[in-house]
Enzyme design. Structure first.
Site, PDB file in Angstrom:
ATOM      1  N   ASP A 120     -46.860  48.087  38.540  1.00  0.00           N
ATOM      2  CA  ASP A 120     -45.921  47.792  37.466  1.00  0.00           C
ATOM      3  C   ASP A 120     -46.475  46.661  36.609  1.00  0.00           C
ATOM      4  OD1 ASP A 120     -43.572  48.126  36.037  1.00  0.00           O
ATOM      5  OD2 ASP A 120     -42.540  46.570  37.177  1.00  0.00           O
ATOM      6  N   HIS A 130     -39.617  41.270  26.111  1.00  0.00           N
ATOM      7  CA  HIS A 130     -39.088  41.110  27.471  1.00  0.00           C
ATOM      8  C   HIS A 130     -39.682  39.871  28.129  1.00  0.00           C
ATOM      9  CE1 HIS A 130     -37.811  42.041  31.562  1.00  0.00           C
ATOM     10  NE2 HIS A 130     -39.074  41.963  31.953  1.00  0.00           N
ATOM     11  N   ARG A 139     -38.049  29.733  32.638  1.00  0.00           N
ATOM     12  CA  ARG A 139     -38.907  28.539  32.542  1.00  0.00           C
ATOM     13  C   ARG A 139     -38.675  27.723  31.271  1.00  0.00           C
ATOM     14  NH1 ARG A 139     -42.135  32.582  34.521  1.00  0.00           N
ATOM     15  NH2 ARG A 139     -42.662  33.201  32.401  1.00  0.00           N
ATOM     16  N   GLU A 158     -34.673  48.199  34.792  1.00  0.00           N
ATOM     17  CA  GLU A 158     -35.674  47.920  33.773  1.00  0.00           C
ATOM     18  C   GLU A 158     -36.063  49.249  33.138  1.00  0.00           C
ATOM     19  OE1 GLU A 158     -38.844  45.516  35.456  1.00  0.00           O
ATOM     20  OE2 GLU A 158     -37.675  43.699  35.036  1.00  0.00           O
ATOM     21  N   GLU A 203     -38.420  51.522  31.411  1.00  0.00           N
ATOM     22  CA  GLU A 203     -39.881  51.564  31.245  1.00  0.00           C
ATOM     23  C   GLU A 203     -40.324  53.008  31.041  1.00  0.00           C
ATOM     24  OE1 GLU A 203     -42.231  49.364  34.043  1.00  0.00           O
ATOM     25  OE2 GLU A 203     -40.574  48.025  34.591  1.00  0.00           O
ATOM     26  N   ASP A 214     -37.244  50.708  36.807  1.00  0.00           N
ATOM     27  CA  ASP A 214     -37.731  49.783  37.832  1.00  0.00           C
ATOM     28  C   ASP A 214     -36.559  48.895  38.271  1.00  0.00           C
ATOM     29  OD1 ASP A 214     -39.406  48.208  39.416  1.00  0.00           O
ATOM     30  OD2 ASP A 214     -39.877  46.866  37.749  1.00  0.00           O
ATOM     31  N   ARG A 271     -32.294  40.618  40.714  1.00  0.00           N
ATOM     32  CA  ARG A 271     -32.718  39.381  40.051  1.00  0.00           C
ATOM     33  C   ARG A 271     -32.548  38.136  40.915  1.00  0.00           C
ATOM     34  NH1 ARG A 271     -35.951  41.597  36.491  1.00  0.00           N
ATOM     35  NH2 ARG A 271     -34.863  43.049  35.113  1.00  0.00           N
ATOM     36  N   GLN A 285     -35.368  38.198  43.340  1.00  0.00           N
ATOM     37  CA  GLN A 285     -36.601  37.964  42.575  1.00  0.00           C
ATOM     38  C   GLN A 285     -36.779  36.475  42.237  1.00  0.00           C
ATOM     39  OE1 GLN A 285     -36.716  40.238  38.936  1.00  0.00           O
ATOM     40  NE2 GLN A 285     -38.730  39.510  38.332  1.00  0.00           N
ATOM     41  N   TYR A 300     -40.379  35.065  43.761  1.00  0.00           N
ATOM     42  CA  TYR A 300     -41.452  35.596  42.909  1.00  0.00           C
ATOM     43  C   TYR A 300     -42.684  34.701  42.758  1.00  0.00           C
ATOM     44  CZ  TYR A 300     -40.723  32.940  38.535  1.00  0.00           C
ATOM     45  OH  TYR A 300     -40.664  31.971  37.574  1.00  0.00           O
ATOM     46  N   LYS A 327     -38.057  44.376  44.086  1.00  0.00           N
ATOM     47  CA  LYS A 327     -38.370  45.610  43.381  1.00  0.00           C
ATOM     48  C   LYS A 327     -38.877  46.717  44.299  1.00  0.00           C
ATOM     49  CE  LYS A 327     -39.309  43.148  39.111  1.00  0.00           C
ATOM     50  NZ  LYS A 327     -38.844  43.994  37.984  1.00  0.00           N
ATOM     51  N   THR A 331     -37.582  52.818  42.795  1.00  0.00           N
ATOM     52  CA  THR A 331     -38.010  53.034  41.413  1.00  0.00           C
ATOM     53  C   THR A 331     -37.697  54.500  41.103  1.00  0.00           C
ATOM     54  OG1 THR A 331     -39.846  51.480  41.723  1.00  0.00           O
ATOM     55  CG2 THR A 331     -39.961  52.941  39.810  1.00  0.00           C
ATOM     56  N   THR A 373     -40.944  46.339  31.135  1.00  0.00           N
ATOM     57  CA  THR A 373     -39.661  46.553  30.468  1.00  0.00           C
ATOM     58  C   THR A 373     -39.846  46.600  28.953  1.00  0.00           C
ATOM     59  OG1 THR A 373     -38.638  45.326  32.246  1.00  0.00           O
ATOM     60  CG2 THR A 373     -37.300  45.697  30.291  1.00  0.00           C
ATOM     61  N   GLU A 397     -31.466  40.609  30.313  1.00  0.00           N
ATOM     62  CA  GLU A 397     -31.595  40.185  28.918  1.00  0.00           C
ATOM     63  C   GLU A 397     -30.337  40.502  28.111  1.00  0.00           C
ATOM     64  OE1 GLU A 397     -35.781  41.399  27.422  1.00  0.00           O
ATOM     65  OE2 GLU A 397     -35.376  42.517  29.244  1.00  0.00           O
TER      66      GLU A 397
HETATM   67 CA    CA Z   1     -40.839  46.210  35.776  1.00  0.00          CA
END
Ligand code: CA
Length: 424
Positions: A132, A139, A148, A205, A207, A239, A243, A246, A250, A259, A263, A356, A370
């Site tokens: 992925d 995104h 961040r 997500e 995709e 996907d 969250r 994650q 992550y 994840k 999928t 995404t 988002e």
């Molecule tokens: Ca993804």
């Protein structure tokens, strides 16, 4: 806009809103009650049974039984010359003014043509590996800003390479498969230690998945042009992402359990041949790419995409996002060339998630993270309910199509309903 393709003698394929006109001919794997799964092609509201067509000797293939199996891998491994030959043959057999061998043979038609509504769709190919990427700039900037801050939204490497991680092939499932809400480690902010619990921030997500047809050799890189020739086609890809899991796990190696649980992909693989008239260029480079990643021509596609959400017990779906694949910063051939650049062998059946696909506006974002801005701005559905993330029983559907003049090259749908977390 691309002009109207030839007409088919199958009327439903000639409707302007049909996903599967003569110009499309996507490949999938289907079964009917009491029969084994085998390969087929969608046309209008019918499925052409390629195993039966091969057995009747009409396909003129050296290995006509190649479609009499529950996966497209063997056919995909044959390469572009064979893909083109079969496509030309099918186009002629299904065209209103082509070879009448199927059109004028009622017995053969009865064996070969099935209403799509009477078939069950399966995973179209054995997924060799699933990688992925994170190649949508809007995104990456949205998520980076939330995680961040806006000053560090794009990681320093982002404009130089398509960032990716190795996902799980084992849990790639076909559209329609129910998805179980995952458990995982979650550490709420303001608390020192994590808790093991069902995800409360379950997301999608939107995709596109590129499907590798012909393999590469270990130790041997491929150019972007070679990569483009290796790609058999594309599917819609969801996907699913947890969250809260994650956010805690992550760093430093990327998503893992957030994840790995599922999928979903759409059942029909739309070929690069069908999409060829809809090629568009990637956006202007803000930073020059190294030569091995430079594209010799347009390698994205103009594909309209939508996300629909339907709460449990409701018949009504709300379109919660509209975007387009042309928003991506890196194309699938660039991703594939990068993937193989260090010597990684790429296999028939490898699946590459685009990342995404978010557009520049609020209503074109490709994830709930988002769309609801981390839960701060819940979405209002047409049923009157609101959502920040997915609740049990919600059904999420992705659709997509390349719009021609009076016809569309459609992907069908990629759908999944969330089941409650297991008791444990
Ligand atoms: Ca993804």
């Amino acid at each position: 806009m691309t002009g109207v393709p030839g007409l088919s003698w199958i009327d439903s394929a000639n409707q302007p809103t049909s996903d599967f006109p003569l110009a499309n001919l996507p490949y999938g794997v289907f079964s009917r009650a009491g029969e084994p799964a085998r390969c087929g092609v969608a046309i209008g509201d019918m499925i052409v049974d390629l195993a039966a067509l091969g057995a009747a000797g009409v396909l003129a293939l050296s290995a006509p039984s190649i479609f009499d199996q529950p996966a497209l891998n063997a056919f995909m491994a044959l390469g572009r010359e064979n893909w083109d030959e079969v496509r030309a043959r099918l186009t002629s057999l299904l065209s209103a003014d082509g070879d009448p061998s199927l059109r004028d043979n009622a017995l053969l038609r009865a064996r070969v043509l099935h209403p799509a509504g009477t078939a069950r769709m399966h995973l179209p190919f054995r997924v060799a590996g699933y990688t992925d990427f994170y190649s949508g700039r809007h995104h990456a900037e949205n998520v980076g800003t939330m995680f961040r801050g806006s000053d560090n939204a794009l990681p320093p490497n982002w404009l130089s390479l398509p960032i990716g991680y190795n996902g799980r092939a084992s849990t790639v499932v076909v559209s329609g498969t129910g998805i179980r809400r995952p458990w995982g480690q979650v550490k709420p902010s303001g608390v020192d230690l994590p808790t093991f619990m069902p995800s409360r921030r379950l997301d999608i997500e939107l995709e596109l998945g590129a499907v590798v047809g012909t393999p590469s050799e270990m130790g041997v890189p491929v150019s972007v042009s070679e990569a483009a020739e290796m790609i058999f086609g594309y599917v819609l890809l969801n996907d699913w992402s947890a969250r809260d899991i994650q956010a805690w796990e992550y760093q430093p190696l990327g998503p893992f359990q957030a994840k790995a649980f599922a999928t979903s992909i759409s059942p029909w693989v739309v070929t690069t041949a069908a999409l060829a008239p809809f090629r568009v260029s990637t956006p202007p480079r803000e930073r020059a790419l190294l030569p091995y990643l430079q594209e010799p021509g347009p390698m994205l596609y103009d594909i309209s995409l939508e996300i629909l959400m339907r709460p449990a017990g409701s018949a009504r779906s709300t379109v919660i996002s509209r975007t387009n694949y042309r928003e991506m910063y890196y194309s699938a051939p660039q991703q594939l060339a990068h993937h193989a650049s260090g010597g990684c062998r790429m296999d028939t059946g490898d699946l590459l998630g685009s990342g995404t696909i978010s557009g520049p506006t609020k209503d074109s974002r490709g994830s709930l993270l988002e769309l609801s801005w981390g839960g701060a701005e819940p979405l209002l559905l047409e049923t009157g309910e609101s959502r920040s993330f997915i609740e049990d029983g919600d059904t999420l559907t992705l659709t997509g199509w390349a719009q021609g003049d009076g016809f569309r090259i459609g992907f069908g749908a990629c759908t999944g309903t969330i089941f409650p977390a297991l008791d444990r």
